[in-house]
Scaffold this active site. Sequence first.
Site, PDB file in Angstrom:
ATOM      1  CG  ASP A 110      -2.068   0.965   1.112  1.00 27.51           C
ATOM      2  OD1 ASP A 110      -2.348   1.422  -0.015  1.00 27.51           O
ATOM      3  OD2 ASP A 110      -2.675   1.286   2.140  1.00 27.51           O
ATOM      4  CG  HIS A 162       0.121   1.883  -9.286  1.00 23.38           C
ATOM      5  ND1 HIS A 162      -0.106   1.559  -7.961  1.00 23.38           N
ATOM      6  CD2 HIS A 162      -0.988   2.551  -9.697  1.00 23.38           C
ATOM      7  CE1 HIS A 162      -1.308   2.011  -7.598  1.00 23.38           C
ATOM      8  NE2 HIS A 162      -1.853   2.620  -8.637  1.00 23.38           N
ATOM      9  CG  LEU A 205       9.444 -17.334  -3.901  1.00 25.61           C
ATOM     10  CD1 LEU A 205       9.121 -17.429  -2.410  1.00 25.61           C
ATOM     11  CD2 LEU A 205      10.017 -15.942  -4.195  1.00 25.61           C
TER      12      LEU A 205
HETATM   13  C1  FPP Z   1      -1.892   0.056  -3.393  1.00 27.72           C
HETATM   14  O1  FPP Z   1      -1.430   1.394  -3.336  1.00 27.72           O
HETATM   15  C2  FPP Z   1      -1.335  -0.650  -4.547  1.00 27.72           C
HETATM   16  C3  FPP Z   1      -2.055  -1.243  -5.536  1.00 27.72           C
HETATM   17  C4  FPP Z   1      -3.513  -1.218  -5.556  1.00 27.72           C
HETATM   18  C5  FPP Z   1      -1.433  -1.901  -6.689  1.00 27.72           C
HETATM   19  C6  FPP Z   1      -0.154  -2.626  -6.429  1.00 27.72           C
HETATM   20  C7  FPP Z   1       0.546  -2.807  -7.711  1.00 27.72           C
HETATM   21  C8  FPP Z   1       1.891  -2.789  -7.898  1.00 27.72           C
HETATM   22  C9  FPP Z   1       2.870  -2.670  -6.834  1.00 27.72           C
HETATM   23  C10 FPP Z   1       2.453  -2.860  -9.290  1.00 27.72           C
HETATM   24  C11 FPP Z   1       2.146  -4.063 -10.092  1.00 27.72           C
HETATM   25  C12 FPP Z   1       2.387  -5.369  -9.399  1.00 27.72           C
HETATM   26  C13 FPP Z   1       2.986  -6.450  -9.926  1.00 27.72           C
HETATM   27  C14 FPP Z   1       2.929  -7.695  -9.141  1.00 27.72           C
HETATM   28  C15 FPP Z   1       3.734  -6.453 -11.196  1.00 27.72           C
HETATM   29  P1  FPP Z   1      -2.493   2.544  -3.460  1.00 27.72           P
HETATM   30  O2  FPP Z   1      -2.655   2.862  -4.903  1.00 27.72           O
HETATM   31  O3  FPP Z   1      -3.761   2.160  -2.765  1.00 27.72           O
HETATM   32  O4  FPP Z   1      -1.794   3.713  -2.701  1.00 27.72           O
HETATM   33  P2  FPP Z   1      -2.509   4.867  -1.828  1.00 27.72           P
HETATM   34  O5  FPP Z   1      -3.176   4.171  -0.674  1.00 27.72           O
HETATM   35  O6  FPP Z   1      -1.348   5.724  -1.393  1.00 27.72           O
HETATM   36  O7  FPP Z   1      -3.463   5.576  -2.716  1.00 27.72           O
END
Ligand code: FPP
Length: 265
Positions: A37, A54, A148
Site C-alpha cells: 500500500d 505503481h 519460491l
Molecule cells: C496500493 O497502493 C497498490 C495497488 C492497488 C497496486 C499494487 C501494484 C503494484 C505494486 C504494481 C504491479 C504489481 C505487480 C505484481 C507487477 P495505493 O494505490 O492504494 O496507494 P494509496 O493508498 O497511497 O493511494
Amino acid sequence: MDNFTLTNKKQTDDDRGIQVDLSKDGLIPRHIAVIMDGNGRWAKSRGNIRLFGHKAGVDSVRDITEACAQLGVEYLTLYAFSTENWGRPMDEVTGLMQLLVQSLRSETKKLNENDIKLLTIGQLERFPESCQRELKEAISLTSGNKRLNLCLALSYSGRWDIIQAVKKLAHQVKEGKIDPDDINDELITSELVTADIPDPDLIIRTSGEFRISNFLLWQLAYSELYITNTYWPDFRRNELYEAIRSYQKRERRYGKTSDQLQRNV
Ligand code: FPP
C-alpha cells in the site's frame, strides 16, 4: 544459499551476511503475504500521478521477491489488485493492467532462471483477454520451478474467496455428497482458492494503515502482522529483514499458553 539475482545488481557480501544471520537467528517464515500500500501517496508526495507510484512499486516487488527466494521463503503472496480496486478510475485500472502485462513480459525469463514459480489467486476471468493470456503463459512457463512460489492476488478478496468456497460446499450438500454436519475447518480450507498453499505466517502491510482490507480473511487467523509506515515503493529488503526479525521474536501460541508451548503439550 545461491547468489542469484532478479535485478542486475550483484548481491553484496553484507546482504548475504545479513541473510545468513537471519537464518541462524530463528525461523524464516514459510509464507509471507504482503498488502502493498501507499503507491498513490508516494507518487503524490513527488508531485506525480498515481501510476508513477505503481511503476516504482514494481522495483520493490522485484527486490522483495529476490530476497525471499534467497532466504528460502516458500510462498510470497502479493495483494496486487483487490476486487474493490475495480472501482478505481478507469485510467488507473487500465494502467495497472498494462503494468502487469509489461512486468510479466520483462520478468518471466528471470523468474525461470531463478527457479521461481508464478501462481495467481482471484477472478482472473474478469481481466482483459490479453492480460489473461500473458498470465497463463507466465504461469505455464514457470510451472516446473521449485525455489519460491510467487503468488499474485489479482481481483481477489477474502470475502469473495469464502463465498465461492461456501457455494461449492452448498452444491455438494445439495447433491448428497456431504452432510451439512461434515462441514468443518478442513473442508472449508480445501475449497478456498488457497487450498494448496499454507496459511501465511507473516503479513506485512506498508503505508501505516492498521487494517486487513479484505485480504486472506480466513487464512490469516493465526498470521503474525507487521505494519510499517513506509510506502510500498520505498519498501526494500532491509525492511523485509526488520519484519522477519520482528516475526522471529514473537511467540505463536495458537490459543495455548506459553507454558504449554514450552512443555510441548
Ligand atoms: C496500493 O497502493 C497498490 C495497488 C492497488 C497496486 C499494487 C501494484 C503494484 C505494486 C504494481 C504491479 C504489481 C505487480 C505484481 C507487477 P495505493 O494505490 O492504494 O496507494 P494509496 O493508498 O497511497 O493511494
